[in-house]
Design a protein around this motif. Structure first.
Motif, PDB file in Angstrom:
ATOM      1  N   LEU A 115       0.840  -1.185   0.000  1.00  0.00           N
ATOM      2  CA  LEU A 115       0.000   0.000   0.000  1.00  0.00           C
ATOM      3  C   LEU A 115       0.882   1.244   0.000  1.00  0.00           C
ATOM      4  CD1 LEU A 115      -2.630  -1.003   2.710  1.00  0.00           C
ATOM      5  CD2 LEU A 115      -3.109  -0.664   0.289  1.00  0.00           C
ATOM      6  N   PRO A 116       0.387   2.342  -0.554  1.00  0.00           N
ATOM      7  CA  PRO A 116       1.156   3.585  -0.477  1.00  0.00           C
ATOM      8  C   PRO A 116       1.365   4.024   0.966  1.00  0.00           C
ATOM      9  CG  PRO A 116      -0.609   3.754  -2.111  1.00  0.00           C
ATOM     10  CD  PRO A 116      -0.841   2.492  -1.342  1.00  0.00           C
ATOM     11  N   ASN A 117       2.396   4.824   1.190  1.00  0.00           N
ATOM     12  CA  ASN A 117       2.698   5.429   2.490  1.00  0.00           C
ATOM     13  C   ASN A 117       3.128   4.421   3.555  1.00  0.00           C
ATOM     14  OD1 ASN A 117       2.265   8.001   1.612  1.00  0.00           O
ATOM     15  ND2 ASN A 117       0.597   8.457   3.028  1.00  0.00           N
ATOM     16  N   GLN A 118       3.502   3.221   3.165  1.00  0.00           N
ATOM     17  CA  GLN A 118       3.979   2.261   4.150  1.00  0.00           C
ATOM     18  C   GLN A 118       5.437   2.515   4.514  1.00  0.00           C
ATOM     19  OE1 GLN A 118       1.908  -0.117   5.719  1.00  0.00           O
ATOM     20  NE2 GLN A 118       0.536   1.353   4.731  1.00  0.00           N
ATOM     21  N   ARG A 119       6.231   2.927   3.519  1.00  0.00           N
ATOM     22  CA  ARG A 119       7.642   3.218   3.804  1.00  0.00           C
ATOM     23  C   ARG A 119       8.162   4.240   2.795  1.00  0.00           C
ATOM     24  NH1 ARG A 119      10.583  -1.922   3.887  1.00  0.00           N
ATOM     25  NH2 ARG A 119      10.527  -1.764   1.616  1.00  0.00           N
ATOM     26  N   TRP A 120       8.824   5.261   3.320  1.00  0.00           N
ATOM     27  CA  TRP A 120       9.489   6.265   2.499  1.00  0.00           C
ATOM     28  C   TRP A 120      10.995   6.110   2.649  1.00  0.00           C
ATOM     29  CZ3 TRP A 120       6.402  11.248   4.257  1.00  0.00           C
ATOM     30  CH2 TRP A 120       5.067  11.123   3.830  1.00  0.00           C
ATOM     31  N   SER A 121      11.712   6.414   1.579  1.00  0.00           N
ATOM     32  CA  SER A 121      13.176   6.391   1.609  1.00  0.00           C
ATOM     33  C   SER A 121      13.705   7.771   1.260  1.00  0.00           C
ATOM     34  CB  SER A 121      13.721   5.365   0.611  1.00  0.00           C
ATOM     35  OG  SER A 121      13.359   4.057   0.984  1.00  0.00           O
ATOM     36  N   LEU A 122      14.779   8.177   1.939  1.00  0.00           N
ATOM     37  CA  LEU A 122      15.396   9.490   1.723  1.00  0.00           C
ATOM     38  C   LEU A 122      16.859   9.313   1.354  1.00  0.00           C
ATOM     39  CD1 LEU A 122      12.951  10.110   3.799  1.00  0.00           C
ATOM     40  CD2 LEU A 122      14.254  12.149   4.377  1.00  0.00           C
ATOM     41  N   ASP A 123      17.332  10.195   0.501  1.00  0.00           N
ATOM     42  CA  ASP A 123      18.760  10.232   0.191  1.00  0.00           C
ATOM     43  C   ASP A 123      19.049  11.526  -0.559  1.00  0.00           C
ATOM     44  OD1 ASP A 123      21.345   9.430   0.271  1.00  0.00           O
ATOM     45  OD2 ASP A 123      21.211   8.020  -1.402  1.00  0.00           O
ATOM     46  N   PHE A 124      20.341  11.864  -0.646  1.00  0.00           N
ATOM     47  CA  PHE A 124      20.781  13.057  -1.355  1.00  0.00           C
ATOM     48  C   PHE A 124      21.540  12.649  -2.618  1.00  0.00           C
ATOM     49  CE2 PHE A 124      20.418  14.543   3.022  1.00  0.00           C
ATOM     50  CZ  PHE A 124      19.767  15.759   2.863  1.00  0.00           C
ATOM     51  N   VAL A 125      21.416  13.469  -3.653  1.00  0.00           N
ATOM     52  CA  VAL A 125      22.224  13.330  -4.848  1.00  0.00           C
ATOM     53  C   VAL A 125      22.814  14.704  -5.159  1.00  0.00           C
ATOM     54  CG1 VAL A 125      20.284  13.765  -6.424  1.00  0.00           C
ATOM     55  CG2 VAL A 125      22.266  12.485  -7.230  1.00  0.00           C
ATOM     56  N   HIS A 126      24.050  14.744  -5.674  1.00  0.00           N
ATOM     57  CA  HIS A 126      24.773  16.002  -5.850  1.00  0.00           C
ATOM     58  C   HIS A 126      25.021  16.289  -7.330  1.00  0.00           C
ATOM     59  CE1 HIS A 126      25.676  14.652  -1.760  1.00  0.00           C
ATOM     60  NE2 HIS A 126      25.911  15.917  -1.452  1.00  0.00           N
ATOM     61  N   ASP A 127      25.106  17.568  -7.659  1.00  0.00           N
ATOM     62  CA  ASP A 127      25.452  17.999  -9.010  1.00  0.00           C
ATOM     63  C   ASP A 127      25.993  19.426  -8.915  1.00  0.00           C
ATOM     64  OD1 ASP A 127      25.759  17.397 -11.702  1.00  0.00           O
ATOM     65  OD2 ASP A 127      23.848  18.271 -12.261  1.00  0.00           O
ATOM     66  N   GLN A 128      26.318  20.025 -10.062  1.00  0.00           N
ATOM     67  CA  GLN A 128      26.789  21.408 -10.054  1.00  0.00           C
ATOM     68  C   GLN A 128      26.213  22.171 -11.239  1.00  0.00           C
ATOM     69  OE1 GLN A 128      31.055  21.204 -10.232  1.00  0.00           O
ATOM     70  NE2 GLN A 128      31.102  21.004 -12.437  1.00  0.00           N
ATOM     71  N   MET A 129      26.161  23.487 -11.082  1.00  0.00           N
ATOM     72  CA  MET A 129      25.631  24.358 -12.117  1.00  0.00           C
ATOM     73  C   MET A 129      26.727  24.744 -13.110  1.00  0.00           C
ATOM     74  SD  MET A 129      23.175  26.725  -9.725  1.00  0.00           S
ATOM     75  CE  MET A 129      24.199  26.647  -8.257  1.00  0.00           C
ATOM     76  N   ALA A 130      26.351  25.462 -14.150  1.00  0.00           N
ATOM     77  CA  ALA A 130      27.316  25.865 -15.175  1.00  0.00           C
ATOM     78  C   ALA A 130      28.417  26.740 -14.587  1.00  0.00           C
ATOM     79  CB  ALA A 130      26.593  26.606 -16.303  1.00  0.00           C
ATOM     80  N   SER A 131      28.111  27.482 -13.544  1.00  0.00           N
ATOM     81  CA  SER A 131      29.103  28.346 -12.906  1.00  0.00           C
ATOM     82  C   SER A 131      30.104  27.566 -12.057  1.00  0.00           C
ATOM     83  CB  SER A 131      28.396  29.375 -12.022  1.00  0.00           C
ATOM     84  OG  SER A 131      27.663  28.724 -10.990  1.00  0.00           O
ATOM     85  N   GLY A 132      29.848  26.272 -11.856  1.00  0.00           N
ATOM     86  CA  GLY A 132      30.707  25.454 -11.012  1.00  0.00           C
ATOM     87  C   GLY A 132      30.213  25.340  -9.581  1.00  0.00           C
TER      88      GLY A 132
END
Length: 303
Positions: A115-132
């Protein structure tokens, strides 16, 4: 030269360069003369090829299976093998990126209700803009429906910001049964711990150095990296917010998900709601699980 097309080309070359007759050229090549006069009876697929190229250009990281689903959505009813053949003939194959090391052994999350809302997962992903300048994206995923519940880009995301995003999300969707994350400083901060105790949400931290225990959001991060971050040059943080929000919406509403039988996460979630009305949802031992506990590797025993 094993295909009739290759043999026809070889016979035509012998005739043009050496002036051989068709009979002698066929004898040299070992081809049947009847096959030299064959003309394909296939329908003209120029419109279909054009549509396939257009979809492949829009979805540069989609393979022929997902493109086949998109063609079917637009009313193009063809066999999957034909889509695969045209995909190959048009040289649309997705360039493979460098393979990552894979964990050994079976792995799966703890069992939860389908069922929905039984478990959520969190994490971060990184990137950079054209300016660095670098930025990060907080991704929140529903492990059952595979929906992207939040994709929050910013240059800095603290534990308090994580709490604010989760509070807003719970106000929209309700409280989850469990939240899973790694042991990052933002996710183990006092703000997060106090918030969990206040609202009564179970927060599970995976073992250090075991990202496979948080596989759903890790898989989502890989799709985001492959299909969006590696394909887009972000000009500013505002630009990143607009593009990432549009991609997350497309991921939920339009993108076929292979783990869901090539349904979209939103359609799969809607179907789950139909199958399990609130009054009939099982509880306790009658609840159906969507996964079994993982088999852990015993390093001490050398297994």
């Amino acid at each position: 030269m094993v295909t009739p097309a290759a043999k026809r080309e070889a016979v035509a070359r012998l005739q043009a360069v050496l002036g051989m007759s068709e009979r002698r050229a066929c004898r040299v090549i070992g081809a049947d003369r009847k096959s030299m006069r064959y003309r394909s009876q296939r329908d003209d697929d120029s419109d279909l090829r054009s549509k396939l190229r257009e979809l492949a250009q829009q979805r540069r990281r989609f393979g022929y299976r997902r493109l086949h689903i998109l063609l079917r959505r637009e009313g193009v009813v063809i066999n999957r093998k034909k889509t695969q053949r045209l995909y190959r003939e048009e040289n649309l194959a997705v360039r493979r990126r460098r393979n990552r090391r894979r964990a050994i052994g079976a792995r799966a999350p703890a069992p939860v209700l389908a069922l929905p809302n039984q478990r959520w997962s969190l994490d971060f992903v990184h990137d950079q803009m054209a300016s660095g300048r670098r930025f990060r994206v907080l991704n929140i995923v529903d492990d059952v429906t595979r929906e992207c519940l939040r994709a929050v880009p910013d240059t800095s995301i603290s534990g308090r910001r994580v709490v604010r995003e989760l509070t807003d999300l719970i106000a929209e969707r309700g409280k989850p049964g469990m939240i899973v994350s790694d042991n990052g400083t933002e996710l183990t901060s006092n703000a997060v711990l106090a918030w969990c105790a206040e609202i009564g949400v179970e927060w599970h931290y995976i073992a250090p150095g075991k990202p496979m225990q948080n596989g759903y959001v890790e898989s989502f991060n890989g799709r985001m990296r492959d299909e969006l971050l590696n394909e887009t040059l972000f000009l500013s943080l505002d630009h990143a917010r607009v593009v990432i929000a549009a991609w997350a919406e497309d991921y939920n509403q339009e993108r076929p998900h292979s783990a869901l039988g090539y349904e979209t996460p939103a359609a799969f979630a809607a179907e789950l709601h139909k199958q399990w009305p609130a009054s009939l949802r099982p509880t306790g031992s009658a609840a159906q699980a969507i996964a079994q506990p993982a088999l852990m590797r015993n390093k001490a025993a050398g297994l």
